[in-house]
Design a protein around this motif. Structure first.
Motif, mmCIF file in Angstrom:
data_model
loop_
_atom_site.group_PDB
_atom_site.id
_atom_site.type_symbol
_atom_site.label_atom_id
_atom_site.label_comp_id
_atom_site.label_asym_id
_atom_site.label_seq_id
_atom_site.Cartn_x
_atom_site.Cartn_y
_atom_site.Cartn_z
ATOM 1 N N PRO A 333 0.807 -1.233 0.000
ATOM 2 C CA PRO A 333 0.000 0.000 0.000
ATOM 3 C C PRO A 333 0.833 1.274 0.000
ATOM 4 O O PRO A 333 0.480 2.242 -0.678
ATOM 5 C CB PRO A 333 -0.825 -0.130 1.287
ATOM 6 N N LEU A 334 1.932 1.283 0.743
ATOM 7 C CA LEU A 334 2.779 2.477 0.754
ATOM 8 C C LEU A 334 3.439 2.701 -0.601
ATOM 9 O O LEU A 334 3.546 3.841 -1.069
ATOM 10 C CB LEU A 334 3.845 2.343 1.850
ATOM 11 N N ALA A 335 3.876 1.605 -1.244
ATOM 12 C CA ALA A 335 4.432 1.743 -2.589
ATOM 13 C C ALA A 335 3.371 2.222 -3.569
ATOM 14 O O ALA A 335 3.645 3.034 -4.466
ATOM 15 C CB ALA A 335 5.012 0.403 -3.044
ATOM 16 N N THR A 336 2.131 1.748 -3.405
ATOM 17 C CA THR A 336 1.035 2.213 -4.252
ATOM 18 C C THR A 336 0.761 3.690 -4.018
ATOM 19 O O THR A 336 0.486 4.441 -4.958
ATOM 20 C CB THR A 336 -0.228 1.392 -3.962
ATOM 21 N N MET A 337 0.846 4.121 -2.756
ATOM 22 C CA MET A 337 0.646 5.539 -2.457
ATOM 23 C C MET A 337 1.716 6.387 -3.126
ATOM 24 O O MET A 337 1.417 7.434 -3.719
ATOM 25 C CB MET A 337 0.665 5.754 -0.944
ATOM 26 N N LEU A 338 2.969 5.950 -3.041
ATOM 27 C CA LEU A 338 4.046 6.696 -3.696
ATOM 28 C C LEU A 338 3.840 6.740 -5.207
ATOM 29 O O LEU A 338 4.095 7.767 -5.849
ATOM 30 C CB LEU A 338 5.390 6.066 -3.357
ATOM 31 N N LYS A 339 3.360 5.630 -5.765
ATOM 32 C CA LYS A 339 3.085 5.597 -7.201
ATOM 33 C C LYS A 339 1.997 6.595 -7.564
ATOM 34 O O LYS A 339 2.101 7.311 -8.572
ATOM 35 C CB LYS A 339 2.668 4.179 -7.608
ATOM 36 N N ALA A 340 0.940 6.671 -6.733
ATOM 37 C CA ALA A 340 -0.128 7.636 -6.988
ATOM 38 C C ALA A 340 0.359 9.071 -6.835
ATOM 39 O O ALA A 340 -0.027 9.963 -7.598
ATOM 40 C CB ALA A 340 -1.296 7.373 -6.037
ATOM 41 N N VAL A 341 1.230 9.296 -5.847
ATOM 42 C CA VAL A 341 1.781 10.651 -5.651
ATOM 43 C C VAL A 341 2.616 11.068 -6.851
ATOM 44 O O VAL A 341 2.482 12.185 -7.369
ATOM 45 C CB VAL A 341 2.614 10.691 -4.346
ATOM 46 N N PHE A 342 3.495 10.185 -7.311
ATOM 47 C CA PHE A 342 4.335 10.510 -8.470
ATOM 48 C C PHE A 342 3.505 10.725 -9.729
ATOM 49 O O PHE A 342 3.826 11.581 -10.560
ATOM 50 C CB PHE A 342 5.358 9.405 -8.703
ATOM 51 N N ALA A 343 2.412 9.939 -9.873
ATOM 52 C CA ALA A 343 1.582 10.071 -11.069
ATOM 53 C C ALA A 343 0.819 11.391 -11.084
ATOM 54 O O ALA A 343 0.598 11.977 -12.152
ATOM 55 C CB ALA A 343 0.608 8.898 -11.167
ATOM 56 N N ALA A 344 0.390 11.868 -9.892
ATOM 57 C CA ALA A 344 -0.403 13.096 -9.832
ATOM 58 C C ALA A 344 0.434 14.339 -9.575
ATOM 59 O O ALA A 344 -0.101 15.446 -9.611
ATOM 60 C CB ALA A 344 -1.460 12.973 -8.729
ATOM 61 N N TRP A 345 1.720 14.181 -9.346
ATOM 62 C CA TRP A 345 2.554 15.331 -8.994
ATOM 63 C C TRP A 345 2.672 16.280 -10.189
ATOM 64 O O TRP A 345 3.012 15.864 -11.293
ATOM 65 C CB TRP A 345 3.942 14.862 -8.583
ATOM 66 N N PRO A 346 2.370 17.569 -9.973
ATOM 67 C CA PRO A 346 2.466 18.520 -11.086
ATOM 68 C C PRO A 346 3.921 18.798 -11.463
ATOM 69 O O PRO A 346 4.746 19.094 -10.595
ATOM 70 C CB PRO A 346 1.787 19.782 -10.540
#
Length: 359
Positions: A333-346
């Motif tokens: 889950p933490l790796a998934t969160m980081l993946k979501a953060v990197f994907a949405a990061w402007p």
């Protein structure tokens, strides 16, 4: 160097929301590392409430009033907690103690078996290598036995802490479920009113982590329960202890199943010898693992984004090294969160300022 730093700041931190999110992530990580042990009951309660919230939501969608849904789910959780505490844990501790008492006999049988290897395979293994291996195994088993004795002698403070947790955790879980909207609203008021990136990340992380954590809890129960039933029917000793290990092994993909196979095979071999009974135990154990990987996992985690195996192993090593068992459990889950953060990061392209030509 200054121009490079300016370019990175403009590319990744030109958005105000990105700066706030970065500060939240850094502050939260430092806070958990420093105060995680102190706030362990609150963190555990938050995780349990996060798992149970899915059941509350499903009951509410079926037309059950929210208060009734919360109370019903909480009572089920309380019953499971009491059953595990007064039923499963004493059984596991008894089997673990019995296994420690059986260790000298197992070591003796292991020594007898190892002494036959140089005679049967003289070209592959020597008597000196067997003696060295036996001494190493005996030393490790001795350390493990001493740890069990010292743990039993020093467990009184841990029992006091366990009793405190048993009181605090259910209370916190109930209030996390009951006042979920109030708590989320209080946190939301601390954030900027316009936060589209945070809302996108929250939606993605909430969906992925909720599906993963709840699915993983169900997988542990199904795999552990099926293993216990199979081992009891086959007369496998220490069935409860081994089924607990097999159930928890699903937390660590790829690695857990391989590691837990060793104690299952060793205990089965010493209990039944090299014969048809031992083969049946390993075949049925392999069938359970195959059904878990090919049937149960696709059904439970069909909505979870797949991560590359290398990313999973690195996440398990990294977060497990920081937060121990909880880090291992929540590595994906933490790796998934980081993946979501990197994907949405402007990200903005850096345009260097124009150079002024000298006249």
């Amino acid at each position: 160097m200054l121009r490079i730093l300016r370019g990175l700041a403009h590319k990744y931190f030109s958005d105000e929301e990105a700066v706030i999110l970065f500060l939240i992530l850094v502050t939260g990580t430092v806070f958990v590392i420093w105060f995680g042990a102190m706030l362990a009951p609150a963190i555990a309660s938050l995780i349990i409430a996060f798992i149970l919230q899915g059941l509350v939501t499903k009951l509410t969608k079926l037309g059950v009033p929210e208060v009734v849904s919360i109370v019903s789910v909480f009572l089920v959780f309380l019953g499971i907690l009491v059953g595990v505490t007064f039923g499963l844990l004493p059984l596991i501790w008894t089997q673990l103690s019995n296994l420690a008492g059986e260790t000298p006999r197992i070591i003796g049988e292991l020594q007898t078996y190892l002494e036959l290897l140089p005679e049967e395979y003289p070209q592959l293994i020597s008597a000196d290598a067997v003696n060295t291996l036996y001494q190493q195994v005996s030393t490790e088993v001795g350390h493990m036995t001493q740890w069990l004795v010292s743990f039993s002698l020093s467990s009184i403070p841990d029992l006091v802490a366990l009793l405190i947790y048993m009181v605090l955790v259910p209370i916190l879980v109930f209030f996390f479920l009951k006042d979920r909207e109030v708590l989320l609203g209080a946190i939301g008021r601390l954030l900027p009113p316009q936060r589209p990136m945070m809302l996108q990340i929250w939606h993605e992380v909430n969906l992925q982590c909720a599906n993963y954590v709840r699915g993983k809890a169900v997988e542990i129960l199904i795999v552990g329960g099926a293993t216990y039933v199979a081992f009891k029917l086959l007369g496998m000793p220490y069935a409860a202890l081994l089924s607990l290990l097999v159930g928890l092994s699903v937390v660590i993909p790829y690695i857990g199943a391989a590691v837990v196979t060793i104690p299952v095979a060793m205990i089965g071999l010493f209990a039944f010898g090299w014969g048809s009974h031992f083969i049946w135990v390993m075949v049925i154990y392999g069938v359970i693992q195959a059904l878990d990987g090919n049937v149960l996992v696709p059904v439970l985690f069909s909505e979870v984004n797949n991560l590359h195996p290398v990313a999973i192993i690195v996440a398990v090593l990294f977060f497990g090294g920081i937060w121990g068992l909880w880090g291992v459990f929540f590595a994906i889950p933490l790796a998934t969160m980081l993946k979501a953060v990197f994907a949405a990061w402007p990200v903005k392209d850096y345009v260097p300022p124009p150079t002024v030509k000298e006249s």
